[in-house]
Design an enzyme around this catalytic site. Structure first.
Site, PDB file in Angstrom:
ATOM      1  N   TYR A 196      -3.166  20.180  77.180  1.00  0.00           N
ATOM      2  CA  TYR A 196      -4.269  19.667  76.352  1.00  0.00           C
ATOM      3  C   TYR A 196      -5.497  19.382  77.225  1.00  0.00           C
ATOM      4  O   TYR A 196      -6.626  19.749  76.881  1.00  0.00           O
ATOM      5  CB  TYR A 196      -3.786  18.401  75.630  1.00  0.00           C
ATOM      6  CG  TYR A 196      -4.724  17.820  74.611  1.00  0.00           C
ATOM      7  CD1 TYR A 196      -4.817  18.365  73.330  1.00  0.00           C
ATOM      8  CD2 TYR A 196      -5.505  16.694  74.899  1.00  0.00           C
ATOM      9  CE1 TYR A 196      -5.664  17.818  72.374  1.00  0.00           C
ATOM     10  CE2 TYR A 196      -6.347  16.138  73.957  1.00  0.00           C
ATOM     11  CZ  TYR A 196      -6.425  16.697  72.693  1.00  0.00           C
ATOM     12  OH  TYR A 196      -7.254  16.149  71.746  1.00  0.00           O
TER      13      TYR A 196
ATOM     14  N   SER B 186     -12.660  15.963  74.035  1.00  0.00           N
ATOM     15  CA  SER B 186     -11.696  14.859  74.126  1.00  0.00           C
ATOM     16  C   SER B 186     -11.997  14.016  75.359  1.00  0.00           C
ATOM     17  O   SER B 186     -12.746  14.446  76.248  1.00  0.00           O
ATOM     18  CB  SER B 186     -10.292  15.468  74.259  1.00  0.00           C
ATOM     19  OG  SER B 186      -9.348  14.518  74.707  1.00  0.00           O
TER      20      SER B 186
HETATM   21  P1  NAP Z   1      -4.950  16.504  63.244  1.00  0.00           P
HETATM   22  O1  NAP Z   1      -4.913  15.294  62.378  1.00  0.00           O
HETATM   23  O2  NAP Z   1      -3.680  17.005  63.848  1.00  0.00           O
HETATM   24  O3  NAP Z   1      -5.734  17.720  62.532  1.00  0.00           O
HETATM   25  C1  NAP Z   1      -5.894  18.962  63.176  1.00  0.00           C
HETATM   26  C2  NAP Z   1      -5.989  20.032  62.130  1.00  0.00           C
HETATM   27  O4  NAP Z   1      -6.048  21.339  62.737  1.00  0.00           O
HETATM   28  C3  NAP Z   1      -4.775  20.060  61.200  1.00  0.00           C
HETATM   29  O5  NAP Z   1      -5.214  20.229  59.864  1.00  0.00           O
HETATM   30  C4  NAP Z   1      -4.010  21.260  61.709  1.00  0.00           C
HETATM   31  O6  NAP Z   1      -3.116  21.833  60.780  1.00  0.00           O
HETATM   32  C5  NAP Z   1      -5.150  22.194  62.058  1.00  0.00           C
HETATM   33  N1  NAP Z   1      -4.698  23.306  62.886  1.00  0.00           N
HETATM   34  C6  NAP Z   1      -3.835  23.272  63.929  1.00  0.00           C
HETATM   35  N2  NAP Z   1      -3.624  24.505  64.404  1.00  0.00           N
HETATM   36  C7  NAP Z   1      -4.369  25.349  63.656  1.00  0.00           C
HETATM   37  C8  NAP Z   1      -4.576  26.762  63.637  1.00  0.00           C
HETATM   38  N3  NAP Z   1      -3.973  27.549  64.515  1.00  0.00           N
HETATM   39  N4  NAP Z   1      -5.411  27.285  62.714  1.00  0.00           N
HETATM   40  C9  NAP Z   1      -6.024  26.496  61.806  1.00  0.00           C
HETATM   41  N5  NAP Z   1      -5.872  25.164  61.758  1.00  0.00           N
HETATM   42  C10 NAP Z   1      -5.052  24.590  62.665  1.00  0.00           C
HETATM   43  O7  NAP Z   1      -5.913  16.197  64.430  1.00  0.00           O
HETATM   44  P2  NAP Z   1      -7.181  15.241  64.528  1.00  0.00           P
HETATM   45  O8  NAP Z   1      -6.750  14.011  65.220  1.00  0.00           O
HETATM   46  O9  NAP Z   1      -7.942  15.171  63.239  1.00  0.00           O
HETATM   47  O10 NAP Z   1      -7.977  16.112  65.589  1.00  0.00           O
HETATM   48  C11 NAP Z   1      -8.964  17.059  65.263  1.00  0.00           C
HETATM   49  C12 NAP Z   1      -9.568  17.542  66.569  1.00  0.00           C
HETATM   50  O11 NAP Z   1     -10.037  16.427  67.316  1.00  0.00           O
HETATM   51  C13 NAP Z   1      -8.567  18.258  67.489  1.00  0.00           C
HETATM   52  O12 NAP Z   1      -9.222  19.294  68.175  1.00  0.00           O
HETATM   53  C14 NAP Z   1      -8.154  17.157  68.463  1.00  0.00           C
HETATM   54  O13 NAP Z   1      -7.688  17.670  69.678  1.00  0.00           O
HETATM   55  C15 NAP Z   1      -9.459  16.431  68.611  1.00  0.00           C
HETATM   56  N6  NAP Z   1      -9.368  15.041  69.085  1.00  0.00           N
HETATM   57  C16 NAP Z   1      -8.598  14.118  68.432  1.00  0.00           C
HETATM   58  C17 NAP Z   1      -8.605  12.809  68.901  1.00  0.00           C
HETATM   59  C18 NAP Z   1      -7.814  11.705  68.255  1.00  0.00           C
HETATM   60  O14 NAP Z   1      -7.739  10.630  68.870  1.00  0.00           O
HETATM   61  N7  NAP Z   1      -7.243  11.883  67.076  1.00  0.00           N
HETATM   62  C19 NAP Z   1      -9.367  12.473  69.998  1.00  0.00           C
HETATM   63  C20 NAP Z   1     -10.104  13.466  70.631  1.00  0.00           C
HETATM   64  C21 NAP Z   1     -10.102  14.741  70.169  1.00  0.00           C
HETATM   65  P3  NAP Z   1      -1.533  21.342  60.815  1.00  0.00           P
HETATM   66  O15 NAP Z   1      -1.499  20.080  60.080  1.00  0.00           O
HETATM   67  O16 NAP Z   1      -0.795  22.441  60.151  1.00  0.00           O
HETATM   68  O17 NAP Z   1      -1.147  21.201  62.262  1.00  0.00           O
HETATM   69  C1  GCO Z   2      -3.087  11.520  74.118  1.00  0.00           C
HETATM   70  C2  GCO Z   2      -4.000  11.604  72.939  1.00  0.00           C
HETATM   71  C3  GCO Z   2      -5.372  12.135  73.323  1.00  0.00           C
HETATM   72  C4  GCO Z   2      -6.305  11.975  72.167  1.00  0.00           C
HETATM   73  C5  GCO Z   2      -7.704  12.337  72.399  1.00  0.00           C
HETATM   74  C6  GCO Z   2      -8.424  11.491  73.367  1.00  0.00           C
HETATM   75  O1  GCO Z   2      -1.907  11.795  73.949  1.00  0.00           O
HETATM   76  O2  GCO Z   2      -3.550  11.089  75.181  1.00  0.00           O
HETATM   77  O3  GCO Z   2      -3.462  12.279  71.884  1.00  0.00           O
HETATM   78  O4  GCO Z   2      -5.318  13.353  73.906  1.00  0.00           O
HETATM   79  O5  GCO Z   2      -5.849  12.633  71.052  1.00  0.00           O
HETATM   80  O6  GCO Z   2      -7.879  13.711  72.612  1.00  0.00           O
HETATM   81  O7  GCO Z   2      -9.775  11.777  73.361  1.00  0.00           O
END
Ligand code: NAP
Ligand code: GCO
Length: 266
Positions: free
Chosen positions: A160, A147
């Site tokens: 986080y 992230s």
């Molecule tokens: P999301 O839409 O919330 O999807 C995350 C998935 O992980 C969901 O299907 C969730 O299920 C599942 N999950 C959560 N806890 C779990 C567990 N204990 N066992 C198995 N599955 C589990 O998130 P996303 O935005 O696609 O993010 C995916 C990854 O990218 C995460 O690691 C997040 O921190 C990272 N990320 C996201 C962003 C962003 O801007 N979106 C940026 C940087 C990094 P539920 O629906 O039941 O919770």
């Molecule tokens: C926040 C966001 C971030 C992003 C992402 C950034 O609240 O600042 O949710 O943490 O999801 O991980 O890279």
């Protein structure tokens, strides 16, 4: 070998955790397009069913399992089951993640632990379960979804940021420990990507105007937009393929330039 062939994932088995929708779904879809067999898990059966239907719509015959990635015994038996039913995993993407946006002094230790458990302990648990199979096969790719918070802090996301900073170091340590077994462990650091996880930060205000955080992110991003899950597909294929065989312990930030930019002058 033709350079384009080195990006192919033909014959590879990829496990993407928490990939019923969002970033994990996009990455798994890209892997399937590059030729891999897709395995994913989620915590609840209805999410797995939703994921299976979504993959089917993309013409992908994915294997979906219910498994909580924080439960070591469940993960060990999931990996055993995948090995029996699909084959030994070549590519692991530690994607499942949660966030709690709570000011640190209002956050309970239990809430802090929950985030560390899913975002940091689980990548350790799942990697530990798949590495022996990778050693047996003589190769492996582990991609940890890090992230901006692997590098930066911000109000309300202490747990986080601690977890994603730790995940960056776990990535480097897996590289250090298993690089000589031909295992490459790298991270992808997505910028701000439009998914359900960030939906609360993009909600329209009652008067129809943009959420202040939404405007803030656009001003902080040289690309002047939020990322899409598609933006992560190419980088994820690169890190899973033979094209990156000498790239190890690296975090590839896919952020439209946020990390190098001071932000647009107001
Ligand atoms: P999301 O839409 O919330 O999807 C995350 C998935 O992980 C969901 O299907 C969730 O299920 C599942 N999950 C959560 N806890 C779990 C567990 N204990 N066992 C198995 N599955 C589990 O998130 P996303 O935005 O696609 O993010 C995916 C990854 O990218 C995460 O690691 C997040 O921190 C990272 N990320 C996201 C962003 C962003 O801007 N979106 C940026 C940087 C990094 P539920 O629906 O039941 O919770
Ligand atoms: C926040 C966001 C971030 C992003 C992402 C950034 O609240 O600042 O949710 O943490 O999801 O991980 O890279």
């Amino acid at each position: 070998m033709n350079i384009l062939d080195s990006f192919s994932l033909k014959g590879k088995i990829a496990l993407v955790t928490g990939a019923s929708y969002g970033i994990g779904f996009a990455i798994a879809t890209a892997y399937a397009q590059a030729g891999a067999t897709i395995v994913f898990n989620d915590i609840r059966q209805e999410l797995v069913d939703k994921g299976l239907a979504a993959y089917k719509e993309e013409g992908i015959d994915a294997h979906g399992y219910v498994c909580d990635v924080t439960d070591e015994a469940a993960v060990q038996s999931l990996v055993k089951r995948i090995e029996e039913e699909v084959g030994i995993i070549d590519i692991l993407v530690n994607n499942a993640g949660i966030i709690k946006r709570i000011p640190m002094c209002d956050m309970t230790a239990e809430e802090f632990r929950q985030v560390i458990d899913v975002d940091l302990n689980a990548p350790f648990i799942v990697s530990k379960a798949v590495i022996p199979g990778m050693i047996q096969k003589g190769h492996g790719k582990i991609i940890n979804i890090c992230s901006m918070m692997s590098e930066l802090g911000r109000e309300t996301v202490s747990a986080y940021a601690a977890a994603k900073g730790g995940l960056k170091m776990l990535t480097r340590n897996i590289c250090s420990e298993y690089g000589d077994q031909n295992i490459q462990c790298n991270g992808i650091g997505p910028g701000y990507i439009a998914t359900p996880q960030t939906a609360p930060l993009r909600e329209r205000q009652p008067d129809g105007s943009r959420h202040p955080f939404d405007s803030f992110i656009v001003a902080k991003t040289p690309a002047a937009r939020w990322g899409t899950t598609e933006d992560l597909m190419g980088p994820a294929v690169f890190l899973a393929s033979d094209a990156s065989n000498f790239v190890n312990g690296h975090i590839l930030y896919v952020d439209g330039g946020i990390l190098v930019y001071i932000g647009k002058q107001p």
